[in-house]
Write an enzyme that holds these catalytic residues in place. Structure first.
Site, PDB file in Angstrom:
ATOM      1  N   GLU A 186      26.468  52.038  14.675  1.00 51.20           N
ATOM      2  CA  GLU A 186      27.423  50.955  14.413  1.00 51.20           C
ATOM      3  C   GLU A 186      28.842  51.468  14.294  1.00 51.20           C
ATOM      4  O   GLU A 186      29.785  50.853  14.790  1.00 51.20           O
ATOM      5  CB  GLU A 186      27.061  50.243  13.110  1.00 51.20           C
ATOM      6  CG  GLU A 186      26.204  49.021  13.333  1.00 51.20           C
ATOM      7  CD  GLU A 186      25.821  48.395  12.012  1.00 51.20           C
ATOM      8  OE1 GLU A 186      26.733  48.042  11.241  1.00 51.20           O
ATOM      9  OE2 GLU A 186      24.599  48.280  11.761  1.00 51.20           O
TER      10      GLU A 186
ATOM     11  N   ASP B 272      41.267  63.333  22.831  1.00 51.59           N
ATOM     12  CA  ASP B 272      40.748  64.428  22.021  1.00 51.59           C
ATOM     13  C   ASP B 272      40.633  63.998  20.552  1.00 51.59           C
ATOM     14  O   ASP B 272      41.547  63.357  20.019  1.00 51.59           O
ATOM     15  CB  ASP B 272      41.733  65.601  22.155  1.00 51.59           C
ATOM     16  CG  ASP B 272      41.230  66.880  21.556  1.00 51.59           C
ATOM     17  OD1 ASP B 272      40.232  67.412  22.076  1.00 51.59           O
ATOM     18  OD2 ASP B 272      41.841  67.378  20.583  1.00 51.59           O
TER      19      ASP B 272
HETATM   20  C1  GLC Z   1      38.263  68.872  20.852  1.00 52.11           C
HETATM   21  C2  GLC Z   1      38.250  69.723  22.086  1.00 52.11           C
HETATM   22  C3  GLC Z   1      38.137  71.145  21.651  1.00 52.11           C
HETATM   23  C4  GLC Z   1      39.343  71.477  20.805  1.00 52.11           C
HETATM   24  C5  GLC Z   1      39.469  70.521  19.635  1.00 52.11           C
HETATM   25  C6  GLC Z   1      40.803  70.612  18.994  1.00 52.11           C
HETATM   26  O1  GLC Z   1      37.093  68.962  20.137  1.00 52.11           O
HETATM   27  O2  GLC Z   1      37.219  69.331  22.940  1.00 52.11           O
HETATM   28  O3  GLC Z   1      38.035  72.024  22.735  1.00 52.11           O
HETATM   29  O4  GLC Z   1      39.212  72.780  20.309  1.00 52.11           O
HETATM   30  O5  GLC Z   1      39.346  69.189  20.053  1.00 52.11           O
HETATM   31  O6  GLC Z   1      41.796  70.055  19.805  1.00 52.11           O
END
Ligand code: GLC
Length: 509
Positions: free
Chosen positions: A260, A193
């Site tokens: 890049e 994430d």
């Molecule tokens: C990412 C996830 C999203 C979340 C964010 C914060 O973008 O895909 O759903 O709200 O991270 O963790």
């Protein structure tokens, strides 16, 4: 071929209206029939759900709503027995404000070691009553919240998601422990994430205010919150852990649009894959889609990684809706699926894409995404693309759950959209996906990593893979001649030697 399970909305075995791990187990046969190779399961860790699990209170546990650790192990065993790999979400950039570390930080004095795992700073202005810098939160409002003793802490997302400081060795060590924890249990990899967010510039300087500086915009180089050079050292640490195990991988959520700079995340000792969000953000026109494909391929060209194609996910309007909704959106989504699946590399399908799910217009009172409140109710947020998946039957919850009251309401009239209704219909979206994935998996025409563009009528895209696959997408306003070759699959019936408008065809040319 990956399949994204948004856990709250995939399948609910416990009957509380929220999807869970046991629910995923019951639907593995659907995934096998569909023809996918691997799952990505969104966060199922203990969480107060301020951002539906992306606020993690304990990265090495299971939220009771979703099940427990033995239940996770059972799912993993079943998936592996069915030939499916399982990847899980890793949320390193921030913890939940309910994490023990944050509680400890709040209970400790300014300047104390417990605060050093996060970004606590004094404010500016009179009495420090202004935030330490001008960074906005991705979810709206300032990226800083003040605590009772007067200090402020940084949160690029919701206030319940304080950013962790990876300059602190314990923060890095804990991330490594989390990786080992799940790898030892047997997971095949991670989706990382905000993989472009874990490093912050020294001194946290102000950034040039932009009209829209959200994560969901095309973040430019002026956005000091993301894509700092220091992030690569962290990816190398993660990779070093993965490399201690056989055959494990990581894919990064990297919202970086410079080819890049994105490629830098895919160096041999960093991520195995990075989502390319260009298809997800391209308009339905030949020039935008061609440019999306070209940039995605150019990005990975100097790296060991294959391209990684995404049409929809839990953060963006679904492509049926983006392409116009209704019959038009569905028709284009069918063509888009054939475009995505004809391209070389890895493809991610978001749960419900294979049924042609649209976004749902939800009433204000059921909205749950923090974006809704944080934007002062000006942006509706992402709930519309997160409505539970309909499996069978004619009324909510369409066998998603034994409860008719689901965490986001499911609309009436979805009977024909259910997996059960589509399974026996050769003209359905589900049948199209199944056939396309079976061909993609077994036919030699999909060989080769390159795309050779072919001359095509104005408003059309046509390319050939070195194995012999030809894909033509007609985005012009009129039918175009069917290219030479044996038709393998088409998103709409092709008759009289013509490819209809908003249709795609696969041929062996
Ligand atoms: C990412 C996830 C999203 C979340 C964010 C914060 O973008 O895909 O759903 O709200 O991270 O963790």
């Amino acid at each position: 071929m990956f399949y994204q399970v948004y856990i709250r909305s995939f399948a609910d075995a416990s009957g509380d209206g929220v999807g869970d791990l046991a629910g995923i187990r019951t639907r593995l046969p659907h995934l096998v029939d569909l023809g996918i190779d691997a799952l990505w399961i969104t966060p199922f860790y203990p969480s107060p759900m301020a951002d539906h699990g992306y606020d993690v209170a304990d990265p090495r546990g299971v939220e009771p709503t979703f099940g427990d650790l033995p239940g996770f192990d059972a799912l993993l065993a079943d998936a592996h027995a069915a030939g499916l790999k399982v990847t899980v979400d890793l949320v390193p950039n921030h913890s939940s404000s309910a994490h023990v570390w944050f509680a400890e930080a709040l209970a400790s004095a300014p300047g104390s070691p417990a605060r050093a795992r996060y970004f606590f700073r004094d404010g500016r202005g009179v009495d420090g009553s202004e935030p330490p810098n001008n960074w906005p939160s991705v979810f709206g409002g300032p990226a800083w919240t003040r605590v009772p003793d007067g200090q402020w802490y940084l949160h690029l997302f919701a206030p319940e998601q304080p950013d962790l400081d990876f300059g602190h060795p314990e923060v890095v060590a804990d991330l490594e422990e989390t990786l080992h924890f799940w790898l030892r249990r047997g997971v095949d990899g991670f989706r990382i994430d905000v993989a472009h967010g874990m490093a912050k510039p020294d001194g946290l300087p102000d950034m040039v205010p932009a009209e829209d500086t959200g994560l969901f915009a095309d973040d430019g180089p002026g956005d000091l919150r993301f894509d700092q050079d220091g992030v690569h050292a962290l990816h190398r640490r993660v990779r070093a852990v993965l490399d201690q195990y056989d055959d494990r991988m990581a894919v990064g959520e990297v919202w970086v649009f410079d080819d890049e700079r994105l490629a830098a995340y895919l160096r041999p000792d960093e991520l195995h894959l990075a989502f390319n969000f260009r298809l997800l953000t391209a308009d339905w026109d030949a020039a935008s889609l061609r440019s999306a494909v070209e940039h995605s391929l150019a990005t990975v060209e100097p790296t060991p990684a294959p391209a990684c194609w995404v049409l929809s996910n839990h953060d963006r309007p679904r492509h049926v809706t983006r392409y116009g909704g209704g019959e038009l959106g569905t028709r284009r989504a069918r063509a888009a699926a054939l475009l995505q699946l004809a391209l070389p590399g890895v493809a991610y399908v978001y749960n419900g894409d294979e049924l042609g799910m649209p976004d749902v217009d939800l009433p204000d009172e059921v909205l749950q995404d923090p974006i809704w409140e944080r934007s002062g109710r000006t942006e509706r947020g992402r709930d519309g693309c997160r409505v539970p998946v309909p499996w069978a039957g004619d009324a909510p919850a369409y066998d998603f759950s034994a409860a008719s009251d689901t965490w986001l309401p499911m609309p009436a009239g979805w009977g024909p959209l259910t997996a059960q209704a589509q399974a026996g219909d050769p003209a359905s979206m589900l049948s199209l996906y199944r056939t396309a994935l079976a061909l993609r998996r077994t036919s030699p025409v999909f060989a080769g990593a390159d795309v050779q563009w072919l001359p095509a009528p104005e408003g059309c895209l046509a390319f050939r893979r070195s194995g012999g696959l030809v894909c033509l997408v007609n985005l012009s306003g009129a039918p175009v001649p069917l290219p030479e070759g044996e038709v393998l699959l088409s998103s709409e019936p092709v008759t009289d030697g013509a490819v209809p408008v908003d249709a795609a065809v696969w041929l062996h040319g």
